[in-house]
Motif scaffolding. Structure first.
Motif, PDB file in Angstrom:
ATOM      1  N   GLU A  41     -11.579   4.988  -4.845  1.00 63.13           N
ATOM      2  CA  GLU A  41     -10.840   4.287  -5.751  1.00 63.13           C
ATOM      3  C   GLU A  41     -10.487   3.017  -5.359  1.00 63.13           C
ATOM      4  O   GLU A  41     -10.613   2.561  -3.997  1.00 63.13           O
ATOM      5  CB  GLU A  41      -9.484   5.081  -5.930  1.00 63.13           C
ATOM      6  CG  GLU A  41      -9.844   6.396  -6.264  1.00 63.13           C
ATOM      7  CD  GLU A  41     -10.373   6.397  -7.927  1.00 63.13           C
ATOM      8  OE1 GLU A  41     -10.129   5.644  -8.655  1.00 63.13           O
ATOM      9  OE2 GLU A  41     -10.964   7.500  -8.488  1.00 63.13           O
ATOM     10  N   ALA A  42     -10.341   1.712  -6.061  1.00 67.08           N
ATOM     11  CA  ALA A  42      -9.868   0.501  -5.610  1.00 67.08           C
ATOM     12  C   ALA A  42      -8.683   0.646  -4.688  1.00 67.08           C
ATOM     13  O   ALA A  42      -7.806   1.438  -4.915  1.00 67.08           O
ATOM     14  CB  ALA A  42      -9.600  -0.413  -6.793  1.00 67.08           C
ATOM     15  N   GLY A  43      -8.890  -0.158  -3.514  1.00 62.27           N
ATOM     16  CA  GLY A  43      -7.559  -0.091  -2.564  1.00 62.27           C
ATOM     17  C   GLY A  43      -7.437   1.105  -1.805  1.00 62.27           C
ATOM     18  O   GLY A  43      -6.505   1.227  -0.984  1.00 62.27           O
ATOM     19  N   GLU A  44      -8.624   2.060  -1.693  1.00 60.47           N
ATOM     20  CA  GLU A  44      -8.633   3.378  -1.030  1.00 60.47           C
ATOM     21  C   GLU A  44      -9.223   3.289   0.317  1.00 60.47           C
ATOM     22  O   GLU A  44     -10.554   2.801   0.065  1.00 60.47           O
ATOM     23  CB  GLU A  44      -8.928   4.510  -1.846  1.00 60.47           C
ATOM     24  CG  GLU A  44      -8.849   5.824  -1.126  1.00 60.47           C
ATOM     25  CD  GLU A  44      -9.488   6.910  -2.005  1.00 60.47           C
ATOM     26  OE1 GLU A  44      -9.087   8.074  -1.396  1.00 60.47           O
ATOM     27  OE2 GLU A  44      -9.961   6.604  -3.065  1.00 60.47           O
TER      28      GLU A  44
ATOM     29  N   THR B  56      -3.827   3.974   0.048  1.00 62.90           N
ATOM     30  CA  THR B  56      -4.414   3.803  -1.313  1.00 62.90           C
ATOM     31  C   THR B  56      -3.633   2.571  -1.992  1.00 62.90           C
ATOM     32  O   THR B  56      -2.298   2.074  -1.582  1.00 62.90           O
ATOM     33  CB  THR B  56      -3.938   5.121  -2.038  1.00 62.90           C
ATOM     34  OG1 THR B  56      -2.462   5.317  -2.094  1.00 62.90           O
ATOM     35  CG2 THR B  56      -4.870   6.262  -1.931  1.00 62.90           C
ATOM     36  N   HIS B  57      -4.140   2.066  -2.985  1.00 61.72           N
ATOM     37  CA  HIS B  57      -3.405   0.814  -3.685  1.00 61.72           C
ATOM     38  C   HIS B  57      -3.188  -0.249  -2.703  1.00 61.72           C
ATOM     39  O   HIS B  57      -2.209  -1.091  -2.973  1.00 61.72           O
ATOM     40  CB  HIS B  57      -1.974   1.148  -4.232  1.00 61.72           C
ATOM     41  CG  HIS B  57      -2.076   2.423  -5.116  1.00 61.72           C
ATOM     42  ND1 HIS B  57      -1.378   3.648  -4.860  1.00 61.72           N
ATOM     43  CD2 HIS B  57      -2.827   2.709  -6.306  1.00 61.72           C
ATOM     44  CE1 HIS B  57      -1.494   4.523  -5.761  1.00 61.72           C
ATOM     45  NE2 HIS B  57      -2.496   4.135  -6.569  1.00 61.72           N
TER      46      HIS B  57
ATOM     47  N   LYS C 113      -3.312  -3.689  -1.477  1.00 61.51           N
ATOM     48  CA  LYS C 113      -3.660  -5.187  -1.818  1.00 61.51           C
ATOM     49  C   LYS C 113      -3.006  -6.154  -0.977  1.00 61.51           C
ATOM     50  O   LYS C 113      -1.908  -6.071  -0.428  1.00 61.51           O
ATOM     51  CB  LYS C 113      -2.806  -5.325  -3.135  1.00 61.51           C
ATOM     52  CG  LYS C 113      -3.545  -4.482  -4.408  1.00 61.51           C
ATOM     53  CD  LYS C 113      -2.811  -4.682  -5.714  1.00 61.51           C
ATOM     54  CE  LYS C 113      -3.400  -3.762  -6.718  1.00 61.51           C
ATOM     55  NZ  LYS C 113      -2.736  -4.177  -8.058  1.00 61.51           N
TER      56      LYS C 113
ATOM     57  N   ASP D 266     -13.298  -0.504  -3.074  1.00 61.48           N
ATOM     58  CA  ASP D 266     -13.847  -1.685  -3.418  1.00 61.48           C
ATOM     59  C   ASP D 266     -15.196  -2.069  -2.626  1.00 61.48           C
ATOM     60  O   ASP D 266     -15.950  -2.621  -3.643  1.00 61.48           O
ATOM     61  CB  ASP D 266     -12.618  -2.861  -2.831  1.00 61.48           C
ATOM     62  CG  ASP D 266     -11.307  -2.338  -3.465  1.00 61.48           C
ATOM     63  OD1 ASP D 266     -11.044  -2.826  -4.523  1.00 61.48           O
ATOM     64  OD2 ASP D 266     -10.602  -1.937  -2.818  1.00 61.48           O
TER      65      ASP D 266
ATOM     66  N   SER E 247      -7.138  -6.288  -4.423  1.00 62.14           N
ATOM     67  CA  SER E 247      -7.443  -5.235  -4.051  1.00 62.14           C
ATOM     68  C   SER E 247      -8.173  -5.052  -2.898  1.00 62.14           C
ATOM     69  O   SER E 247      -9.393  -5.551  -2.949  1.00 62.14           O
ATOM     70  CB  SER E 247      -8.073  -4.070  -5.181  1.00 62.14           C
ATOM     71  OG  SER E 247      -8.191  -2.834  -4.500  1.00 62.14           O
TER      72      SER E 247
ATOM     73  N   TRP F 113       0.764  -1.181   0.069  1.00 62.87           N
ATOM     74  CA  TRP F 113       0.174   0.155  -0.243  1.00 62.87           C
ATOM     75  C   TRP F 113       0.776   1.175  -0.008  1.00 62.87           C
ATOM     76  O   TRP F 113       1.988   1.095   0.400  1.00 62.87           O
ATOM     77  CB  TRP F 113      -1.043   0.061   1.323  1.00 62.87           C
ATOM     78  CG  TRP F 113      -0.267   0.462   2.491  1.00 62.87           C
ATOM     79  CD1 TRP F 113      -0.135   1.555   2.991  1.00 62.87           C
ATOM     80  CD2 TRP F 113       0.167  -0.483   3.524  1.00 62.87           C
ATOM     81  NE1 TRP F 113       0.330   1.539   4.473  1.00 62.87           N
ATOM     82  CE2 TRP F 113       0.510   0.346   4.578  1.00 62.87           C
ATOM     83  CE3 TRP F 113       0.187  -1.692   3.697  1.00 62.87           C
ATOM     84  CZ2 TRP F 113       1.085  -0.295   5.758  1.00 62.87           C
ATOM     85  CZ3 TRP F 113       0.545  -2.518   4.839  1.00 62.87           C
ATOM     86  CH2 TRP F 113       1.134  -1.507   5.829  1.00 62.87           C
TER      87      TRP F 113
ATOM     88  N   GLY G 103     -10.281  -2.373  -0.065  1.00 65.16           N
ATOM     89  CA  GLY G 103     -10.838  -0.928   0.562  1.00 65.16           C
ATOM     90  C   GLY G 103     -11.733  -0.871   0.699  1.00 65.16           C
ATOM     91  O   GLY G 103     -12.767  -1.363   0.073  1.00 65.16           O
TER      92      GLY G 103
END
Length: 205
Positions: free
Chosen positions: A185-188, A150-151, A153, A163, A158, A132, A160
């Motif tokens: 956002e994905a992974g946020e 963020t990001h 995984k 997601d 992913s 991350w 968060g």
């Protein structure tokens, strides 16, 4: 050090999050610069600290310990590379040796902003257990703190609030709208919340 910050900051439950994200009739939406007593005492979406524009960033590599003189910086803004937390090349050991000094340096500051970049894996080149990018800040004079991942995984998947928002949007759009402010956002995942009163930082101004 960052995991400890996140554990301390991300204490808001879904109930107060939903309450703060959906103001009642007659409520006014608070801007980022507002010092409303009500707004500053409730969890909210992640925002940059007010002092972010004045940051002089100090950047450090894998396992690098910052000089102790940085404790006198106000604000103190640091960025760490933590991508080589690897068990077959000594990277994990270097991280563990450096982290207590980094943590101790941060704890004495009144205004602090950290960015870091994580990757934890067993061997060089293997799929990371977890990765991350993080942002963590506090302003003890204003009794506020924020954290955002963020990001994020786990084993390449992913994870968060972002997601969850995407998964909920087709069937539960109202809940997705509430959560969207805390990760789109994905992974946020991110939020801003309250800190206890600190007399030392209050007196220091």
């Amino acid at each position: 050090m960052s995991l400890a910050i996140v554990a301390g900051v991300c204490t808001a439950t879904l109930t107060p999050v939903a309450a703060s994200a959906t103001p009642g009739p007659g409520a006014t939406r608070t801007t980022a610069g507002s010092q409303s007593a009500t707004a500053t005492r409730t969890p909210g979406p992640f925002t940059e600290p007010g002092f972010a524009a004045t940051c002089e960033w100090h950047r450090f590599g894998e396992g690098e310990v910052p000089p102790w003189q940085l404790m006198f910086r106000d604000p103190l803004c640091v960025e760490y590379s933590k991508r080589d937390i690897t068990f077959d090349n000594g990277g994990a050991l270097r991280f563990l040796v450096a982290e207590p000094s980094r943590f101790a340096l941060a704890m004495v500051t009144c205004r602090y902003y950290q960015q870091d970049h994580w990757s934890v894996q067993t061997t060089t080149g293997s799929t990371p257990w977890v990765t991350w990018d993080g942002q963590y800040w506090w302003d003890k004079t204003r009794q506020r703190a924020g954290a955002r991942l963020t990001h994020f995984k786990i084993h390449g998947i992913s994870v968060g609030i972002g997601d969850a928002v995407a998964a909920l949007r087709p069937t539960h759009p109202e809940l997705a709208d509430v959560l969207d402010e805390y990760g789109s956002e994905a992974g946020e995942t991110g939020l801003t919340t309250t800190l206890p009163y600190d007399l030392r930082c209050d007196l220091a101004g």
